[in-house]
Design a protein around this motif. Structure first.
Motif, PDB file in Angstrom:
ATOM      1  N   ILE A 238       9.334  16.222 -12.600  1.00 28.07           N
ATOM      2  CA  ILE A 238       8.493  15.581 -12.441  1.00 28.07           C
ATOM      3  C   ILE A 238       7.918  15.341 -11.049  1.00 28.07           C
ATOM      4  O   ILE A 238       8.690  15.711  -9.755  1.00 28.07           O
ATOM      5  N   VAL A 239       6.752  15.013 -11.198  1.00 21.15           N
ATOM      6  CA  VAL A 239       6.135  14.364 -10.206  1.00 21.15           C
ATOM      7  C   VAL A 239       5.611  13.288  -9.707  1.00 21.15           C
ATOM      8  O   VAL A 239       5.008  12.917 -10.283  1.00 21.15           O
ATOM      9  N   PHE A 240       5.862  12.148  -8.456  1.00 17.84           N
ATOM     10  CA  PHE A 240       5.584  11.141  -8.476  1.00 17.84           C
ATOM     11  C   PHE A 240       3.926  10.562  -7.111  1.00 17.84           C
ATOM     12  O   PHE A 240       4.415  11.457  -6.467  1.00 17.84           O
ATOM     13  N   ALA A 241       2.896  10.456  -8.250  1.00 20.47           N
ATOM     14  CA  ALA A 241       1.922  10.548  -7.402  1.00 20.47           C
ATOM     15  C   ALA A 241       0.949   9.195  -7.435  1.00 20.47           C
ATOM     16  O   ALA A 241       0.177   9.178  -8.005  1.00 20.47           O
ATOM     17  N   VAL A 242       1.793   8.197  -6.990  1.00 20.93           N
ATOM     18  CA  VAL A 242       1.179   7.264  -7.410  1.00 20.93           C
ATOM     19  C   VAL A 242       0.665   6.328  -5.708  1.00 20.93           C
ATOM     20  O   VAL A 242       0.659   4.553  -6.314  1.00 20.93           O
ATOM     21  N   ALA A 243       0.409   6.699  -4.915  1.00 22.70           N
ATOM     22  CA  ALA A 243      -0.639   6.160  -3.576  1.00 22.70           C
ATOM     23  C   ALA A 243       1.055   5.062  -3.089  1.00 22.70           C
ATOM     24  O   ALA A 243       1.605   4.949  -2.637  1.00 22.70           O
ATOM     25  N   GLY A 244      -0.408   3.934  -3.173  1.00 19.67           N
ATOM     26  CA  GLY A 244       0.034   2.626  -3.062  1.00 19.67           C
ATOM     27  C   GLY A 244       1.951   2.247  -3.503  1.00 19.67           C
ATOM     28  O   GLY A 244       1.825   1.005  -3.330  1.00 19.67           O
ATOM     29  N   MET A 351       5.640   5.778   8.596  1.00 21.93           N
ATOM     30  CA  MET A 351       5.857   5.553   9.714  1.00 21.93           C
ATOM     31  C   MET A 351       5.064   6.176  10.645  1.00 21.93           C
ATOM     32  O   MET A 351       5.242   6.024  12.209  1.00 21.93           O
ATOM     33  N   ASP A 352       5.025   8.181  11.081  1.00 19.55           N
ATOM     34  CA  ASP A 352       4.425   8.504  11.595  1.00 19.55           C
ATOM     35  C   ASP A 352       2.785   9.286  11.207  1.00 19.55           C
ATOM     36  O   ASP A 352       2.332   9.610  11.596  1.00 19.55           O
ATOM     37  N   GLY A 353       2.501   8.176  10.226  1.00 17.74           N
ATOM     38  CA  GLY A 353       0.946   8.109   9.697  1.00 17.74           C
ATOM     39  C   GLY A 353       1.086   9.815   8.765  1.00 17.74           C
ATOM     40  O   GLY A 353      -0.533  10.108   8.912  1.00 17.74           O
ATOM     41  N   SER A 354       1.647  10.658   8.877  1.00 15.55           N
ATOM     42  CA  SER A 354       1.083  11.841   7.819  1.00 15.55           C
ATOM     43  C   SER A 354       2.309  11.661   6.762  1.00 15.55           C
ATOM     44  O   SER A 354       3.033  10.755   6.201  1.00 15.55           O
ATOM     45  N   PHE A 355       1.913  13.304   5.881  1.00 18.25           N
ATOM     46  CA  PHE A 355       2.009  12.178   4.699  1.00 18.25           C
ATOM     47  C   PHE A 355       3.567  13.284   4.111  1.00 18.25           C
ATOM     48  O   PHE A 355       4.145  13.840   5.071  1.00 18.25           O
ATOM     49  N   ILE A 356       4.207  12.837   2.835  1.00 17.34           N
ATOM     50  CA  ILE A 356       5.318  13.159   2.297  1.00 17.34           C
ATOM     51  C   ILE A 356       5.306  14.025   0.905  1.00 17.34           C
ATOM     52  O   ILE A 356       4.301  13.940   0.355  1.00 17.34           O
ATOM     53  N   ILE A 357       5.458  15.705   1.000  1.00 12.67           N
ATOM     54  CA  ILE A 357       5.202  16.193  -0.240  1.00 12.67           C
ATOM     55  C   ILE A 357       6.905  16.413   0.020  1.00 12.67           C
ATOM     56  O   ILE A 357       7.393  17.813   0.426  1.00 12.67           O
ATOM     57  N   ASP A 358       7.251  16.350  -0.827  1.00 11.23           N
ATOM     58  CA  ASP A 358       9.131  17.174  -0.990  1.00 11.23           C
ATOM     59  C   ASP A 358       9.493  16.546  -2.787  1.00 11.23           C
ATOM     60  O   ASP A 358       9.265  16.018  -2.435  1.00 11.23           O
ATOM     61  N   ARG A 359      10.974  17.089  -2.412  1.00 14.91           N
ATOM     62  CA  ARG A 359      11.889  16.541  -3.438  1.00 14.91           C
ATOM     63  C   ARG A 359      12.275  15.178  -3.009  1.00 14.91           C
ATOM     64  O   ARG A 359      12.440  14.807  -2.837  1.00 14.91           O
ATOM     65  N   LEU A 367       7.725  14.016  -4.901  1.00 10.34           N
ATOM     66  CA  LEU A 367       6.900  13.529  -4.477  1.00 10.34           C
ATOM     67  C   LEU A 367       5.625  13.847  -3.472  1.00 10.34           C
ATOM     68  O   LEU A 367       5.545  14.206  -2.674  1.00 10.34           O
ATOM     69  N   ASN A 368       4.188  12.601  -4.302  1.00 15.03           N
ATOM     70  CA  ASN A 368       3.538  13.542  -3.399  1.00 15.03           C
ATOM     71  C   ASN A 368       2.915  12.120  -2.948  1.00 15.03           C
ATOM     72  O   ASN A 368       2.394  11.682  -3.647  1.00 15.03           O
ATOM     73  N   GLY A 369       3.535  11.739  -1.829  1.00 10.23           N
ATOM     74  CA  GLY A 369       2.730  10.032  -1.134  1.00 10.23           C
ATOM     75  C   GLY A 369       2.406  10.025   0.442  1.00 10.23           C
ATOM     76  O   GLY A 369       2.315  11.390   1.234  1.00 10.23           O
ATOM     77  N   GLY A 370       2.906   9.030   0.654  1.00  9.75           N
ATOM     78  CA  GLY A 370       2.763   8.782   2.057  1.00  9.75           C
ATOM     79  C   GLY A 370       1.318   9.207   2.846  1.00  9.75           C
ATOM     80  O   GLY A 370       0.917   9.520   3.662  1.00  9.75           O
ATOM     81  N   TRP A 371       0.028   9.255   1.993  1.00  4.41           N
ATOM     82  CA  TRP A 371      -1.090   9.557   2.275  1.00  4.41           C
ATOM     83  C   TRP A 371      -1.581   8.526   3.091  1.00  4.41           C
ATOM     84  O   TRP A 371      -2.872   8.178   3.547  1.00  4.41           O
ATOM     85  N   CYS A 372      -1.406   7.476   2.998  1.00  9.54           N
ATOM     86  CA  CYS A 372      -1.299   5.969   4.233  1.00  9.54           C
ATOM     87  C   CYS A 372      -3.240   5.988   4.298  1.00  9.54           C
ATOM     88  O   CYS A 372      -3.396   5.729   2.744  1.00  9.54           O
ATOM     89  N   TYR A 373      -4.005   6.051   4.876  1.00 11.92           N
ATOM     90  CA  TYR A 373      -5.471   5.649   4.819  1.00 11.92           C
ATOM     91  C   TYR A 373      -6.409   7.090   4.946  1.00 11.92           C
ATOM     92  O   TYR A 373      -7.308   6.761   4.545  1.00 11.92           O
TER      93      TYR A 373
END
Ligand SMILES: Cc1cc2nc3c(=O)[nH]c(=O)nc-3n(C[C@H](O)[C@H](O)[C@H](O)COP(=O)(O)OP(=O)(O)OC[C@H]3O[C@@H](n4cnc5c(N)ncnc54)[C@H](O)[C@@H]3O)c2cc1C
Length: 425
Positions: A238-244, A351-359, A367-373
């Motif tokens: 399962i991959v969560f790519a739900v942005a906000g 909190m560091d402004g960079s994205f997260i791709i991880d288990r 998780l494919n997220g933390g894309w900020c703006y």
């Protein structure tokens, strides 16, 4: 006969479509039926979810892939952003990744066989002081060392590249130079969602709209599927790519993620004749604006986040004023224009402004997220890298530094201008 061949052809095509009625238009992606189980379920039909599904099917030949979307394809930030793409980041972990993405943008219309309207009109970060110039020179040098195009311009160079800045009206704040990335520019955001959806669907991916994922099903320490508003769906991965909505997924899994959801708004003016030839990024002492002109002629503008966590899409009026003030300080000739529309999207700010791709908690949940703006420009690289991670179980080098553990170990990817404040596209 009036018009050239192309005009005559499109007029004829429109007439044929009109006569044939609704049946003439073929859907871009098939109306797939939800199956009981899949090899991979991707949650969220934004840019990242669709691109991940596309690469899972194309690069890794995974047959049973579904994208489950609670609303519509393109309803989220992929259809709400200001369309800017660039790779002008300072940190190697970021600039190599975004450069990979920019190279993919350059080819994407051909790869998807769908015109995403990549327009390399340049992205120009403007400097107002010698201090700004030092910071831009540092970033530009880091990029050039990595083989990425960057040009430091003095005032004359800036005005030569962007003559619209040579306005006869006095400007409140001086421009002393800028950092230009010529290959940066814009891409038509809706076309990106539609192009990936069409290509993924053609490879057999089921795109299921109006299907919200409400829970994770687990057994014996592993995830076995998701609960949705249309019933249970089994999944090996399962991959969560739900942005906000990433924070909500954390809650669903009993985790507190280093993410806050913030609003970012954008606006567009009435259309005018060509005025702005590039993407201008400008911070002045009271605000920030990135300004570009759409193909229809509207001036598209964005700026800082609204400044507090929120899941609503009700933007704050004062932020709109800040952006307009900043844009007019930059281009005083815009002062009389009327704003036609403004809108907002929910961004998952790390909190560091960079994205997260991880288990995420389980070996087979990602998780494919933390894309900020700034996640629109990342879509092509993120899709390929995330799919490789999910398919092989090993994170590719390009995203290895972007795991969740960095928030524990302190190896943050903290790039000024990327985090919650100040915003920069
Ligand atoms: C105003 C604005 C301007 C921006 N400008 C730029 C820019 O110029 N350049 C740039 O690079 N970035 C920009 N961004 C950021 C960029 O748009 C986002 O980082 C990126 O689009 C997020 O990834 P996505 O496309 O996958 O997200 P989304 O399109 O938001 O996709 C996530 C999807 O998940 C769905 N979803 C959520 N929860 C569930 C659930 N439980 N079940 C099923 N589906 C679910 C949502 O409905 C949504 O469709 C901007 C953002 C905003 C708001």
């Amino acid at each position: 006969m009036i018009g050239n061949t192309a005009q005559r052809y499109s007029a004829w095509a429109l007439l044929r479509a009109r006569l044939a009625g609704p049946g003439y238009w073929r859907p871009l992606w098939s109306g797939a039926k939800l199956k009981a189980a899949y090899d991979v379920v991707v949650v969220g039909a934004g840019g990242h979810g669709l691109a991940t599904a596309y690469h899972l099917a194309r690069d890794h030949r995974i047959k049973r892939v579904a994208v489950l979307e609670k609303r519509l394809v393109g309803y989220g930030n992929v259809g709400r952003n200001t369309t800017i793409v660039r790779s002008n980041y300072l940190l190697p972990e970021n600039h190599y990744f975004y450069e990979d993405s920019l190279r993919r943008w350059e080819q994407l219309s051909r790869v998807l066989n769908y015109n995403v309207m990549y327009s390399p009109r340049g992205v120009l970060d403007l400097a107002q002081s010698d201090g700004d110039m030092v910071a831009l020179a540092r970033r530009g040098n880091a990029m050039r060392l990595a083989g990425i195009d960057a040009e430091l311009l003095d005032r004359t160079g800036v005005l030569r590249f962007a003559p619209e800045l040579t306005a006869s009206e006095p400007r409140r704040f001086e421009i002393v130079g800028g950092l230009l990335q010529r290959r940066g520019g814009t891409v038509r955001h809706d076309a990106v969602a539609w192009g990936y959806a069409r290509a993924a669907s053609a490879l057999g991916v089921d795109i299921i709209e109006d299907c919200e994922v409400t829970g994770l099903r687990t057994a014996a320490g592993t995830a076995i599927g998701v609960e949705t508003t249309r019933g249970e769906v089994g999944a090996e991965r399962i991959v969560f790519a739900v942005a906000g909505h990433t924070g909500m997924i954390g809650e669903m899994l009993g985790l507190k993620l280093p993410i806050e959801t913030h609003l970012l708004q954008a606006m567009v003016t009435e259309p005018i004749k060509p005025l702005i030839s590039t993407v201008l990024v400008y911070s002045h002492p009271h605000g920030e604006a990135y300004v570009t002109q759409s193909d229809r002629g509207g001036i598209v503008m964005g700026g800082f986040l609204d400044g507090f966590p929120s899941y609503t899409r009700e933007p704050q009026w004062y932020r709109l004023e800040d952006v307009v003030q900043t844009a007019v300080a930059l281009l005083p000739q815009m002062a009389g224009l009327r704003v036609l529309r403004h809108w907002a999207g929910t961004n998952d700010m790390t909190m560091d402004g960079s994205f997260i791709i991880d288990r995420l908690r389980y070996d087979n949940v990602f998780l494919n997220g933390g894309w900020c703006y700034g996640g629109f420009k990342a879509i092509p690289a993120s899709g390929a890298a995330c799919a490789a991670f999910v398919a092989t179980g090993t994170a590719p080098d390009l995203i290895r530094a972007h795991g969740l553990s960095r928030f524990k170990t302190g190896h943050l990817l903290d790039e000024r201008g990327n985090g919650p404040f100040p915003a920069r596209q």
